[in-house]
Design a protein around this motif. Structure first.
Motif: not given
Length: 872
Positions: A158-162
């Motif tokens: 969930k911390t990865l970029p969109a």
């Protein structure tokens, strides 16, 4: 409730008594006593009057025996029945805990020295705390190391970029048991179709049947996703499968884009494109260097255990230094002296690993643990509250006892006698038990008079918790503050063993019928010694000493005189004498090195004025329970020779060796091998020792005991005290000469056959001193001693002073560490260290004669000496 002064005794009357009737242990003469429960009782009397026989061999032994009887049958079946003390009956005795004064503790059987933390009991709770709260970080990468789960990996995703592409996979480990073809066949059977082999994507559904057997990297792809639309359940299911299929491993592959840059993920090529690889494990593995760590558990932080000890030094913190000599040690390079292995040192609480925490002074840790407990969440506080409470209570007790300047990792070997005594005292008194009998042996041992109130206050608090405290003591302050006093006597050995006084302090000083009352009522010293016995023409000087807390001291000692080093516990006395003066002089006098090789002492002058230096320390003079005073002074050789000359011995062809309990071919008891005792392993309790049931503690076979000299057999002779043996061996000049040496050092009350391992530190020193009383042929010997009056009644101290006088008259010199004011007031030269303890000590406060020191306004020793001239 109003706080009680340490000098006040409890006004409450006891509700019941420990009733002792007909006590005949050792030299006790069938005495009857009623000791008040829940009060502080002091047992006093001259040395050898029976105090230990009453306190430890009766009260403690019976309390311990009855406690074991309360255990279940299944527990007691592993224990031998403990013997009952020789008494008509003992009633109302609580379970007992003992603290018996003896020599300082040194290395364990494994050669690992105990520390303040281990001896005080704090280390046990610190290990539990680090197991519960510890966070692991890789020492090389400085990255946190935590076990992963599907939920934690999903949190990372969930911390990865969109709009970032990523793949969920798990690694395949190459094994000899399965070929690559078999691996692929198994994957296909499970419905898995996509793998990455040697950085190339392979689709198993495309009739793929063969791959090169040689591969370095094999990843099975479970799902290819995009962060644009996160389907939590789908991701968690895939991660769950990954961890299951690879025994706790999962790999996330993240496509490199302008928005995705990583310092943690490793660049990973797939089909000629760069991705980042993130490996996760349910084990403790560093995400960057892949180093594996051990899950925290209490034994991981125990340097006595193979699970926690540094593999190089095996938990000692030091290794031998072959470049110097085999006996020289240096700090272990693997653990940097911490004693713990890498996995243990990777665990931190508030950014401190365990050794770093133990390097902080106790005073700082009191506030540190308070802040730690308050900063944790409510559920953690509730779960760990017993651990926090035990640690904080023990730290508070150490602080109250006046050793808050010590660090927890300080080796017990480097502590002074007073420091060591208070650490052990803290361990015994911090159990927070109630309705318990505490039996203590000379808690004032090693304490400066200025420190007495600290220990007295703690003993009163222990009593106020509804405990019964029985203390064997000679110190006037402890006697004065007792609720109840029992004096045994009137003399030592067979001349003692009677109750000569029982009651309160006011009643004691109102009589002059006992040795202790005579001492307490003695007139005060009108004038202190103002001049030494002779003018010192020769001096021994140490220059710029920095050992431990000593602050660049330059100290001069007059030769041919009695020099006394004073100061409160922890002021630097042992550091100066035992750890600096003695090793420096020893090396210089053996001509193996020069003083400049010692980093803690720059130089010495005046060494050529002495011929030898002897340290009479408090270490046990015997290595086993077989050692007795008679063997140490070679008395036993003469005694065995006397028995071998008897008519009965000659008739049976017995030689002196047959009367040795150390010889396998002699007449010793086969059951106990001549010790008279049998050691019992109590499994879950401490080991106990019982009298041998075969020889009843006499050490010998029945045949040897039939041989008598002047109506006594060899065992009965060994049971004689020195004072009793002296007239018994009339006509034996060599024997009487050695016995006289023991009488002269105040050991006349000592049985010839008492195990040396049971002697106090002061008794060990005086036993060694006795060996030198006839060495007047030795020229210019410097004797070093540490508290030789330990264990002596004030009326017996004169024996030690007479020995000093004898050897000083022969041209020798004495440097003595001492708190006893009788010795201090008789010094020719006093060196007072301080002003405080630890970092607040290590300086010279004042030097001079007793009268000169008494004039110093801030010297604790000076204040105590001045009090001598005004007391009573």
């Amino acid at each position: 409730m109003a706080k009680q002064s340490p000098r006040e005794s409890s006004p409450d009357q006891p509700t019941s008594m420990i009733q002792l009737r007909g006590i005949r242990v050792h030299n006790l003469k069938s005495i009857d006593l009623d000791l008040p429960l829940n009060q502080l009782t002091v047992i006093c009397g001259v040395s050898g009057s029976g105090k230990t026989s009453l306190a430890f061999d009766t009260l403690y032994a019976e309390g311990q025996r009855r406690y074991i009887e309360t255990l279940s049958t299944s527990a007691r079946q592993h224990l031998n029945q403990l013997p009952k003390p020789d008494a008509d009956h003992i009633d109302h005795i609580p379970p007992a805990i003992a603290l018996k004064q003896n020599t300082r503790k040194h290395s364990t059987a494994k050669g690992i020295e105990p520390t303040v933390a281990t001896e005080s009991g704090i280390h046990h709770y610190l290990r539990l705390l680090y197991t519960s709260l510890g966070e692991i970080s890789c020492p090389d990468c400085q990255l946190p190391v935590t076990p992963q789960s599907p939920e934690s990996v999903f949190a990372f995703i969930k911390t990865l970029p969109a709009n970032t592409r990523y793949q969920i996979s798990f690694p395949i480990t190459k094994t000899e048991e399965r070929s690559t073809a078999e691996v692929i066949e198994d994957l296909t059977r499970e419905g898995l179709t996509r793998v990455i082999i040697n950085h190339e994507t392979v689709n198993l559904s495309d009739s793929f049947t063969h791959v090169d057997e040689e591969w370095d990297d094999f990843l099975v792809v479970l799902d290819r996703l995009n962060t644009k639309n996160l389907d939590e359940q789908r991701v968690l299911d895939s991660l769950e499968i990954a961890f299951q299929e690879s025994s706790g491993l999962a790999t996330i592959l993240v496509e490199q884009t302008e928005l995705v840059q990583s310092d943690i993920g490793l660049p990973f090529i797939i089909d000629q494109k760069t991705w980042f690889r993130f490996d996760f494990s349910t084990e403790l593995i560093c995400p960057q260097c892949r180093k594996q760590f051990i899950f925290p558990e209490p034994q991981l932080f125990n340097f006595y255990s193979p699970a926690g000890a540094c593999p190089l030094c095996q938990g000692s913190g030091v290794v031998s230094d072959p470049q110097a000599n085999p006996k020289t040690t240096k700090i272990c390079s693997a653990c940097n002296g911490s004693r713990l292995n890498e996995s243990a040192l990777a665990v931190h609480v508030q950014n401190y690993h365990l050794d770093q925490l133990c390097q902080r002074p106790i005073l700082e840790l009191v506030d540190w643990f308070q802040n730690l407990s308050q900063g944790t969440s409510a559920p953690i506080q509730q779960r760990l509250s017993p651990i926090f409470r035990e640690i904080k209570d023990r730290l508070a007790l150490l602080n109250e006892l006046g050793v808050s300047y010590l660090t927890l990792n300080r080796s017990v070997r480097t502590l002074s006698g007073g420091e060591s005594q208070r650490i052990t005292l803290a361990s015994v008194l911090s159990s927070s038990l109630v309705n318990t009998l505490y039996v203590l042996d000379e808690p004032s041992s090693g304490l400066h008079p200025a420190d007495n109130d600290r220990v007295i206050s703690v003993l009163h608090k222990l009593r106020d918790l509804k405990n019964t405290v029985v203390v064997v003591e000679h110190d006037a302050e402890f006697i004065r503050t007792a609720d109840h006093i029992v004096e045994l006597g009137p003399a030592a050995g067979k001349a003692g063993g009677k109750v000569v006084f029982e009651g309160r302090y006011k009643k004691l000083i109102a009589t002059t019928a006992t040795p202790t009352s005579n001492f307490l009522n003695a007139p005060s010293i009108k004038t202190l010694k103002s001049a030494p016995r002779n003018e010192a023409s020769q001096w021994l000087t140490l220059h710029d000493v920095t050992q431990n807390n000593l602050k660049n001291l330059t100290v001069s000692f007059p030769l041919g005189q009695l020099s006394v080093v004073t100061g409160i516990s922890g002021s630097g006395k042992s550091s100066l004498i035992e750890q600096t003066l003695f090793p420096v002089l020893s090396d210089l006098m053996t001509e193996t090195t020069t003083a400049e090789t010692f980093s803690f002492c720059e130089s010495t002058t005046g060494v050529e004025q002495i011929d030898e230096v002897i340290l009479l320390d408090q270490a046990l003079v015997g290595q086993t329970s077989r050692s007795i005073p008679a063997t140490y002074l070679n008395l036993f050789d003469d005694i065995r020779a006397v028995f071998a000359q008897t008519a009965d011995a000659k008739l049976r062809n017995l030689s002196p060796k047959h009367f040795s309990f150390n010889s396998k071919n002699g007449g010793r008891c086969h059951e106990c091998k001549g010790t008279g005792l049998i050691d019992i392993d109590l499994q879950f309790l401490g080991d106990l020792t019982m009298v041998c049931q075969e020889c009843h503690g006499k050490r010998y076979q029945r045949e040897l005991l039939e041989i008598k000299y002047r109506k006594l057999n060899i065992a009965e002779v060994l049971a004689l005290t020195v004072d009793e043996a002296f007239p018994f061996f009339r006509g034996q000049a060599a024997l009487q000469k050695k016995l006289k040496q023991l009488k002269d050092v105040g050991l006349g009350y000592l049985p010839l056959g008492q195990p040396v391992s049971s002697l106090s530190g002061g008794e060990c020193q005086r036993l060694k001193l006795a060996a030198y009383l006839t060495t007047t042929s030795r020229n210019k010997t410097l004797f070093l001693m540490n508290e030789p009056t330990c264990g002596l009644h004030p009326l017996d101290v004169k024996h030690v002073l007479n020995c000093f006088e004898h050897l000083l008259s022969a041209g020798h010199s004495f440097i003595v560490i001492e708190h006893n004011l009788q010795v201090v007031s008789n010094a020719d030269h006093i060196i007072d260290l301080g002003p405080g303890a630890g970092e607040q000590g290590g300086s010279i406060v004042v030097t001079g004669t007793p009268s000169e020191v008494a004039l110093h306004p801030t010297s604790y020793t000076g204040i105590a000496l001045k009090h001598l001239t005004t007391a009573n």
